[in-house]
Design a protein around this motif. Structure first.
Motif, PDB file in Angstrom:
ATOM      1  N   LYS A 153       0.852  -1.181   0.000  1.00 19.06           N
ATOM      2  CA  LYS A 153       0.000   0.000   0.000  1.00 19.06           C
ATOM      3  C   LYS A 153       0.890   1.233   0.000  1.00 19.06           C
ATOM      4  O   LYS A 153       2.071   1.153   0.354  1.00 19.06           O
ATOM      5  CB  LYS A 153      -0.892   0.009   1.241  1.00 19.06           C
ATOM      6  N   SER A 154       0.359   2.384  -0.395  1.00 20.31           N
ATOM      7  CA  SER A 154       1.151   3.601  -0.485  1.00 20.31           C
ATOM      8  C   SER A 154       1.785   3.948   0.852  1.00 20.31           C
ATOM      9  O   SER A 154       1.107   3.998   1.884  1.00 20.31           O
ATOM     10  CB  SER A 154       0.262   4.762  -0.955  1.00 20.31           C
ATOM     11  N   GLY A 155       3.112   4.166   0.835  1.00 25.65           N
ATOM     12  CA  GLY A 155       3.855   4.550   2.029  1.00 25.65           C
ATOM     13  C   GLY A 155       4.063   3.431   3.025  1.00 25.65           C
ATOM     14  O   GLY A 155       4.560   3.671   4.126  1.00 25.65           O
ATOM     15  N   ASP A 189       9.707   6.599  -5.031  1.00 28.82           N
ATOM     16  CA  ASP A 189       9.677   7.854  -5.784  1.00 28.82           C
ATOM     17  C   ASP A 189      10.345   8.937  -4.940  1.00 28.82           C
ATOM     18  O   ASP A 189      10.922   8.649  -3.885  1.00 28.82           O
ATOM     19  CB  ASP A 189       8.237   8.223  -6.168  1.00 28.82           C
ATOM     20  N   ASN A 190      10.272  10.194  -5.388  1.00 29.87           N
ATOM     21  CA  ASN A 190      10.999  11.256  -4.680  1.00 29.87           C
ATOM     22  C   ASN A 190      10.119  12.067  -3.724  1.00 29.87           C
ATOM     23  O   ASN A 190      10.541  13.112  -3.214  1.00 29.87           O
ATOM     24  CB  ASN A 190      11.653  12.193  -5.687  1.00 29.87           C
ATOM     25  N   VAL A 236      17.492   5.745  -8.660  1.00 29.23           N
ATOM     26  CA  VAL A 236      17.608   5.000  -9.926  1.00 29.23           C
ATOM     27  C   VAL A 236      16.213   4.908 -10.545  1.00 29.23           C
ATOM     28  O   VAL A 236      15.622   3.832 -10.656  1.00 29.23           O
ATOM     29  CB  VAL A 236      18.205   3.591  -9.699  1.00 29.23           C
ATOM     30  N   PRO A 237      15.645   6.028 -10.960  1.00 31.08           N
ATOM     31  CA  PRO A 237      14.273   6.020 -11.486  1.00 31.08           C
ATOM     32  C   PRO A 237      14.200   5.471 -12.912  1.00 31.08           C
ATOM     33  O   PRO A 237      15.184   5.521 -13.662  1.00 31.08           O
ATOM     34  CB  PRO A 237      13.883   7.498 -11.458  1.00 31.08           C
ATOM     35  N   LEU A 238      13.025   4.959 -13.253  1.00 31.06           N
ATOM     36  CA  LEU A 238      12.784   4.545 -14.635  1.00 31.06           C
ATOM     37  C   LEU A 238      12.460   5.749 -15.508  1.00 31.06           C
ATOM     38  O   LEU A 238      12.728   5.748 -16.705  1.00 31.06           O
ATOM     39  CB  LEU A 238      11.623   3.543 -14.699  1.00 31.06           C
ATOM     40  N   ASN A 246       4.195   8.688 -13.543  1.00 35.44           N
ATOM     41  CA  ASN A 246       5.626   8.387 -13.577  1.00 35.44           C
ATOM     42  C   ASN A 246       6.144   7.954 -12.206  1.00 35.44           C
ATOM     43  O   ASN A 246       6.986   7.046 -12.107  1.00 35.44           O
ATOM     44  CB  ASN A 246       6.412   9.600 -14.067  1.00 35.44           C
ATOM     45  N   ARG A 247       5.655   8.608 -11.151  1.00 34.61           N
ATOM     46  CA  ARG A 247       6.095   8.210  -9.810  1.00 34.61           C
ATOM     47  C   ARG A 247       5.648   6.783  -9.502  1.00 34.61           C
ATOM     48  O   ARG A 247       6.376   6.022  -8.846  1.00 34.61           O
ATOM     49  CB  ARG A 247       5.541   9.193  -8.766  1.00 34.61           C
ATOM     50  N   ALA A 248       4.493   6.397  -9.998  1.00 36.40           N
ATOM     51  CA  ALA A 248       4.014   5.022  -9.796  1.00 36.40           C
ATOM     52  C   ALA A 248       4.930   4.019 -10.493  1.00 36.40           C
ATOM     53  O   ALA A 248       5.175   2.918  -9.984  1.00 36.40           O
ATOM     54  CB  ALA A 248       2.576   4.894 -10.304  1.00 36.40           C
ATOM     55  N   LYS A 249       5.450   4.401 -11.662  1.00 32.78           N
ATOM     56  CA  LYS A 249       6.396   3.526 -12.383  1.00 32.78           C
ATOM     57  C   LYS A 249       7.701   3.376 -11.616  1.00 32.78           C
ATOM     58  O   LYS A 249       8.312   2.304 -11.599  1.00 32.78           O
ATOM     59  CB  LYS A 249       6.678   4.095 -13.778  1.00 32.78           C
TER      60      LYS A 249
END
Length: 277
Positions: A153-155, A189-190, A236-238, A246-249
């Protein structure tokens, strides 16, 4: 009478004097002829001596030139031998390089041709056809990337029940390769973490990795000696972290299966045989 006697006595002297002058003239002429011959012979001798000296100089020059030619020939022979040796060594080196290049080309061709076979095999074993799960081969290792919406789950770093069914399929692959190592790599993510439990995104990515490792070990029977947890935070983001999509990826867990080289190629060869059937 006296006159007759005196005349008789003087006549031999007169006649003798005449004969001596005649002979003298002949001798003188002969002497001149001889002197001319001597002079001519002297000239010829001097000419011969000069020619001899010139010939001796030419012979000396030819001898020295011949010695130089012989020495040059020896040096040229040595240089030719060295050149032949260097040429032979260069040819051997080129043959070795050609062989290495040929082997490298064969290896690259084989790698390119078997990558698809290996990925197909793993997908068949795992039985996954989900856009949130990606299986491929990078730099000789198998990469299984799972989006976090299937795992957490998120976080949160607690593994959900839905995730265990996915991880069970991954565990099947790991358990079938007991000599492989498996690195579980967490990515975030950031967006800064707002939690009293988690310090930052480093903490989140590491805890998610260790949570997956615990499930694989305790619930799915994977040998802990094969497991390596790791966290990469958001470094190391995609893709860029500028949108929610994009953050979900970028929020994902990568499971990296690292075989030994000989086992890796054994598996490749098996799959190549299966493809040829």
């Amino acid at each position: 009478m006296k006159k007759i006697v005196v005349l008789s006595l003087a006549l031999p002297f007169v006649l003798g004097s005449c004969v001596s002058k005649k002979k003298f003239g002949l001798l003188e002429a002969k002497q001149k002829e001889t002197q001319d011959l001597l002079n001519s012979a002297t000239v010829q001798l001097n000419k011969c001596l000069a020619e001899k000296e010139a010939s001796l100089k030419q012979v000396d020059y030819l001898q020295k030139n011949n010695e130089n030619l012989i020495n040059s020939s020896k040096e040229l022979t040595v240089l030719t031998m060295k050149g032949a040796e260097n040429l032979e060594k260069s040819l051997e080196s080129l043959k070795e390089k050609d062989l290495k290049i040929s082997r490298l080309q064969d290896a690259l061709t084989k790698k390119d041709s078997v990558t698809l076979a290996l990925v197909t095999s793993l997908k068949r074993e795992v039985g996954i056809n989900d856009p949130d799960i990606n299986i491929n081969v990078e730099k000789g290792v198998v990469m299984i990337s799972i989006a976090d919406n299937l795992l957490f789950k998120s976080g949160s770093y607690e593994v959900g029940d839905k995730a265990k069914s996915v991880l069970a399929k991954v565990a099947k692959v790991i358990n079938s390769k007991p000599d492989f190592e498996c690195m579980v790599e967490g990515h975030a993510d950031n967006i800064p973490i707002k939690s009293t439990v988690l310090v930052d995104n480093w903490d989140l990515s590491v805890k998610r990795a260790t949570s997956i490792v615990r499930v694989l070990q305790k619930d799915l029977g994977v040998n802990p000696k094969q497991l390596i947890p790791a966290g990469r935070s958001y470094f190391v983001p995609l893709t860029t972290n500028d949108t929610a999509e994009n953050r979900a990826k970028n929020r994902r867990t990568r499971i990296i299966i690292m075989p030994k080289i000989d086992q890796f190629y054994d598996m490749i060869e098996t799959e190549m045989k299966n493809m040829g059937k």
